[in-house]
Write an enzyme that holds these catalytic residues in place. Structure first.
Site, PDB file in Angstrom:
ATOM      1  N   LYS A  46       0.809  -1.220   0.000  1.00 16.27           N
ATOM      2  CA  LYS A  46       0.000   0.000   0.000  1.00 16.27           C
ATOM      3  C   LYS A  46       0.838   1.264   0.000  1.00 16.27           C
ATOM      4  O   LYS A  46       0.366   2.322  -0.400  1.00 16.27           O
ATOM      5  CB  LYS A  46      -0.950   0.002   1.211  1.00 16.27           C
ATOM      6  N   LYS A  86      -8.623 -13.287  -8.229  1.00 17.58           N
ATOM      7  CA  LYS A  86      -9.825 -13.318  -7.400  1.00 17.58           C
ATOM      8  C   LYS A  86     -10.768 -12.174  -7.787  1.00 17.58           C
ATOM      9  O   LYS A  86     -10.338 -11.159  -8.341  1.00 17.58           O
ATOM     10  CB  LYS A  86      -9.484 -13.343  -5.914  1.00 17.58           C
ATOM     11  N   LYS A 134     -13.823  -5.796  -6.603  1.00 17.43           N
ATOM     12  CA  LYS A 134     -14.748  -4.765  -7.072  1.00 17.43           C
ATOM     13  C   LYS A 134     -14.036  -3.718  -7.905  1.00 17.43           C
ATOM     14  O   LYS A 134     -14.673  -2.924  -8.594  1.00 17.43           O
ATOM     15  CB  LYS A 134     -15.529  -4.154  -5.920  1.00 17.43           C
TER      16      LYS A 134
END
Ligand code: TRP
Length: 352
Positions: free
Chosen positions: A117, A219, A222
């Site tokens: 991140k 996977k 969204k």
């Protein structure tokens, strides 16, 4: 199993997709129902973790919706099941600060999620992204939690939690209960899932990964660009059927559960097992020997759209008031338990 505390947090930001629902929320719901008679079940919304990235102003709305999702998924509320918002229990932030003074820069910088991140420690990264696992440790340690059902990507954070707790105990005296080792966490999730439909559907011991419909090696996410890659929980059921009919498969011409060679087909079998609450082995044997992918797709499309239709109906029937009442009770409980533990920590450190 008796007298244990099972605790988990699922982050909310925007609408939930089917993969997250089937892989995390539904298994947690079933697990809670299975164990809530003799154990404490804490399900909380880590809203303070959510704000490490920009929130879209809909946080409260989304969080209420997520709790409705648990209820619509069948979560049974009794006196051992507690649902609360992290930010409504200030002891989390307080303990996080204290643990900041126990954890080291070295061990925290080694967290894979932080490295990803922060793009390997880019200095423009907010400090919350670095501190994320320490707040997570506080979430867990305040409640003497034993089992923490999370995906494998969170296992490193659980190990860090154990290390911090152990260091604290050594320095200031036995204060924290160490959560189970990650290997035992994985075993617990496997045995908890056991003969249940979602148990043996896993290609990873610790969690179910529903795949992207268009790129089944990945996977479901969204953030996928194509609408056809993902199913959102509020999608129109008719639209969902179309997405499933257009799912990517392969050209092997047989229906087998083999994520390595047939990820698309395996994904469909897995989804079918979960939404119809059927053991995966039964679904696999029903389709063994079949060769028409179209038939499988039609069946899965119908199962998922029926499931979503009923689910959305249930969600619509749950009022905001009902959710706020559950939260109020959960937050009262959580504050009592967490403040008691926080006080013990402060005493141990001679802050009190
Ligand atoms: N980090 C978890 C996730 O992203 C969410 C979370 C925050 C959590 N605090 C927790 C999970 C404590 C379990 C226990 O999935």
């Amino acid at each position: 199993m008796e007298g244990k505390t099972i605790l988990t947090g699922i982050r909310v930001n925007s609408e939930m997709q089917l993969g997250n629902f089937l892989g995390a929320l539904l298994p947690m719901t079933r697990l809670a129902n299975k164990y809530s008679k003799n154990n404490q079940i804490n399900i909380f919304i880590p809203d303070l973790h959510t704000i490490i990235s920009d929130v879209d102003g809909e946080l409260q709305k989304n969080l209420v919706k997520e709790i409705k999702y648990y209820l619509a998924a069948g979560l049974e509320i009794n006196e051992n099941v507690h649902i609360y918002r992290q930010s409504y229990v200030p002891a989390h932030s307080e303990l996080c600060w204290i643990l900041n003074c126990v954890a080291t820069m070295g061990e925290t910088s080694r967290m894979i999620q932080y490295k990803e991140k922060s793009h390997n420690g880019d200095l423009g990264t907010n400090v919350g992204i670095f501190d994320y696992p320490i707040l997570m440790a506080a979430d867990i340690l305040l409640y003497d939690a034993d089992y923490i059902p999370v995906g494998e990507d969170q296992f490193q954070h659980l190990e860090l939690t154990r290390n911090i707790a152990e260091r604290f105990n050594n320095k200031y005296g036995e204060t924290f209960v160490l959560p189970a080792k990650t290997i035992d966490q994985a075993k617990f999730m496997e045995s908890a899932n056991g003969s249940d439909s979602f148990g043996k559907t896993t290609d990873k011991a610790s969690g179910i990964r529903i795949r992207d419909l268009q790129n089944p090696e990945k996977k479901m996410s969204k953030s996928a660009e194509s609408e056809n890659s993902k199913i959102m929980m509020n999608d129109d059921p008719a639209k969902v059927s179309k997405k499933i009919m257009s799912a990517q498969t392969d050209s092997l011409g047989k229906i087998a559960f083999d994520f390595f060679n047939q990820p698309g087909i395996s994904n469909l079998l897995q989804i079918e097992a979960l939404v119809t609450n059927t053991p995966i082995q039964d679904v696999i044997s029903t389709w063994a020997g079949e060769t028409h992918y179209g038939d499988l797709k039609k069946k899965v499309a119908s199962s998922v759209s029926t499931y979503l239709e009923e689910f959305q109906k249930k969600v619509a029937e749950i009022s905001d008031e009902e959710v706020y009442k559950i939260l109020e009770e959960g937050e009262k409980y959580a504050n009592e338990v967490a403040n008691k533990k926080l006080f013990a920590v402060q005493k141990a450190m001679k802050l009190r």
